[in-house]
Design an enzyme around this catalytic site. Structure first.
Site, PDB file in Angstrom:
ATOM      1  N   SER A  88     132.376 -15.313  52.226  1.00 47.27           N
ATOM      2  CA  SER A  88     132.223 -14.264  53.233  1.00 47.27           C
ATOM      3  C   SER A  88     131.213 -14.695  54.289  1.00 47.27           C
ATOM      4  CB  SER A  88     131.743 -12.965  52.567  1.00 47.27           C
ATOM      5  OG  SER A  88     130.380 -13.072  52.190  1.00 47.27           O
ATOM      6  N   GLU A  99     128.731 -13.108  55.016  1.00 47.29           N
ATOM      7  CA  GLU A  99     127.413 -12.786  54.444  1.00 47.29           C
ATOM      8  C   GLU A  99     126.959 -13.853  53.453  1.00 47.29           C
ATOM      9  OE1 GLU A  99     129.981 -10.586  54.591  1.00 47.29           O
ATOM     10  OE2 GLU A  99     129.204  -9.248  56.143  1.00 47.29           O
ATOM     11  N   ARG A 131     133.764  -2.631  44.755  1.00 45.49           N
ATOM     12  CA  ARG A 131     133.582  -2.511  46.200  1.00 45.49           C
ATOM     13  C   ARG A 131     134.467  -3.515  46.922  1.00 45.49           C
ATOM     14  NH1 ARG A 131     128.138  -3.873  44.417  1.00 45.49           N
ATOM     15  NH2 ARG A 131     127.891  -6.138  44.381  1.00 45.49           N
ATOM     16  N   HIS A 166     131.367 -21.953  40.373  1.00 45.85           N
ATOM     17  CA  HIS A 166     132.295 -22.128  41.504  1.00 45.85           C
ATOM     18  C   HIS A 166     133.299 -23.246  41.188  1.00 45.85           C
ATOM     19  CE1 HIS A 166     129.914 -19.318  43.695  1.00 45.85           C
ATOM     20  NE2 HIS A 166     128.878 -20.114  43.862  1.00 45.85           N
ATOM     21  N   ASP A 187     135.443 -12.891  42.438  1.00 47.31           N
ATOM     22  CA  ASP A 187     134.005 -12.663  42.221  1.00 47.31           C
ATOM     23  C   ASP A 187     133.627 -12.903  40.758  1.00 47.31           C
ATOM     24  OD1 ASP A 187     131.446 -12.007  43.062  1.00 47.31           O
ATOM     25  OD2 ASP A 187     131.717  -9.868  42.722  1.00 47.31           O
ATOM     26  N   GLY A 188     132.366 -13.237  40.564  1.00 47.46           N
ATOM     27  CA  GLY A 188     131.824 -13.366  39.201  1.00 47.46           C
ATOM     28  C   GLY A 188     131.508 -14.801  38.791  1.00 47.46           C
ATOM     29  N   ASN A 189     131.621 -15.734  39.711  1.00 49.22           N
ATOM     30  CA  ASN A 189     131.362 -17.142  39.376  1.00 49.22           C
ATOM     31  C   ASN A 189     129.929 -17.366  38.906  1.00 49.22           C
ATOM     32  OD1 ASN A 189     133.893 -17.496  40.371  1.00 49.22           O
ATOM     33  ND2 ASN A 189     133.317 -18.679  42.184  1.00 49.22           N
ATOM     34  N   GLU A 224     147.084  -0.933  46.855  1.00 53.27           N
ATOM     35  CA  GLU A 224     146.657  -0.491  45.526  1.00 53.27           C
ATOM     36  C   GLU A 224     145.495  -1.394  45.118  1.00 53.27           C
ATOM     37  OE1 GLU A 224     147.839   2.152  44.018  1.00 53.27           O
ATOM     38  OE2 GLU A 224     149.258   2.458  45.654  1.00 53.27           O
ATOM     39  N   ARG A 270     123.078 -17.120  51.310  1.00 56.94           N
ATOM     40  CA  ARG A 270     122.696 -17.591  49.968  1.00 56.94           C
ATOM     41  C   ARG A 270     121.816 -18.843  50.083  1.00 56.94           C
ATOM     42  NH1 ARG A 270     127.528 -16.487  45.656  1.00 56.94           N
ATOM     43  NH2 ARG A 270     127.848 -14.314  46.260  1.00 56.94           N
ATOM     44  N   LEU A 306     155.366 -19.973  49.482  1.00 56.45           N
ATOM     45  CA  LEU A 306     154.183 -19.102  49.489  1.00 56.45           C
ATOM     46  C   LEU A 306     153.265 -19.416  50.674  1.00 56.45           C
ATOM     47  CD1 LEU A 306     152.267 -17.084  47.914  1.00 56.45           C
ATOM     48  CD2 LEU A 306     151.279 -19.105  46.851  1.00 56.45           C
ATOM     49  N   ARG A 341     127.687 -15.175  37.686  1.00 58.27           N
ATOM     50  CA  ARG A 341     127.375 -14.537  36.398  1.00 58.27           C
ATOM     51  C   ARG A 341     128.053 -15.273  35.251  1.00 58.27           C
ATOM     52  NH1 ARG A 341     129.361  -9.033  38.220  1.00 58.27           N
ATOM     53  NH2 ARG A 341     130.012 -10.306  39.990  1.00 58.27           N
TER      54      ARG A 341
END
Ligand code: IPE
Ligand code: IPE
Ligand code: MG
Length: 253
Positions: free
Chosen positions: A66, A68, A195, A38, A21-23, A208, A72, A132, A25
């Protein structure tokens, strides 16, 4: 001692999940439009995947889009979908070279056809790889996943394939998009929000949680190491007392 050397390689999480998150801003802070954020985030994905592969982490789930996020502005959504296609196309060779297997969780049928095609090919090309496991969460909603699982179990019950009494966490797990994947032990969220945003609600039961103010486009291997060192400083009690946990710990020679 640098951060990487502080990581105890015998106590790594098997599965790390990341809310990238935060792309938007980050882009705003750099006087650019959101899409630029992005695009810059792709380098952070490379670093994180490489960092996890180098350490020998088994599973990495990246929350990329997401359910949601469809709400956008159309320009942003289309830009993200195009970025997804071009990134997969560009990186599939690197995945193969590094023995990385690609998986997708979410409502894949909602993605544009070009996206589905590109992802399908990359999943096929990497399906026999054993390093991986890289899981992209796309058009993903944890609540929908849980509802989907409930519906699929109900169907099996109505067909007489299972008895309601036989439904336990293992059976339930088997009906989630993440069937066959271990639960994440560490969840990292960048961008400073505290969140979960509808991400792996069931699977994160005992993970964690690690939150950082770093915006995703600034996230580098060092930030991953920082999260891992922090993870290893936690006492994971799973409902027991601290004394019990210490007793159970193997003697360090
Ligand atoms: C995360 O960054 C990427 C996606 C949700 C696709 P954001 O685009 O949410 O960035 P902020 O939170 O607006 O800064
Ligand atoms: C969560 O970020 C989804 C992804 C990172 C893909 P959002 O930016 O969509 O979450 P909210 O809206 O701030 O909760
Ligand atoms: Mg956001």
């Amino acid at each position: 001692m640098n951060l990487k050397e502080q990581i105890d390689l015998t106590r790594l999480p098997r599965h790390i999940a990341v809310i990238m998150d935060g792309n938007g801003r980050w882009a705003k802070e750099h006087h650019q439009d959101r899409l630029f954020g992005h695009q810059e985030g792709v380098q952070s994905v490379r670093e994180t995947v490489e960092g996890c592969a180098e350490l020998g982490i088994g599973w990495l789930t990246l929350y990329a889009f997401s359910a949601e996020n469809w709400d956008r502005p159309a320009d942003e959504v289309n830009g993200i979908m195009e970025l997804l296609v071009s990134t997969i196309r560009k990186e599939v060779g690197t995945l193969c070279k590094n023995n990385i297997r690609l998986h997708v969780i979410g409502e894949a049928e909602k993605l544009p056809a070009t996206c589905r095609k590109e992802l399908g090919e990359a999943i096929g090309m990497t399906s026999s790889l054993t390093g991986l496991n890289l899981i992209l969460a796309l058009s993903y909603s944890s609540r929908l996943e849980i509802v989907h699982a409930a519906r699929s179990i109900a169907r099996e019950v109505s067909l007489g394939l299972i008895h309601p009494e036989d439904i336990d966490p293992a059976v339930f797990n088997h009906h989630l998009f993440t069937a066959g994947f271990p639960d994440p032990e560490l969840m990292i969220r960048t961008g400073g929000e505290y969140r979960i945003s509808n991400f792996l609600l069931y699977q994160l039961a005992y993970a964690e949680l690690y939150f950082t103010n770093t915006h995703w486009p600034d996230f580098r291997k060092e930030h991953l190491y920082e999260a891992l060192v922090n993870y290893q400083s936690r006492e994971r009690r799973f409902g027991k007392t601290s004394e019990q946990i210490k007793q159970d710990e193997p003697m360090v020679s």
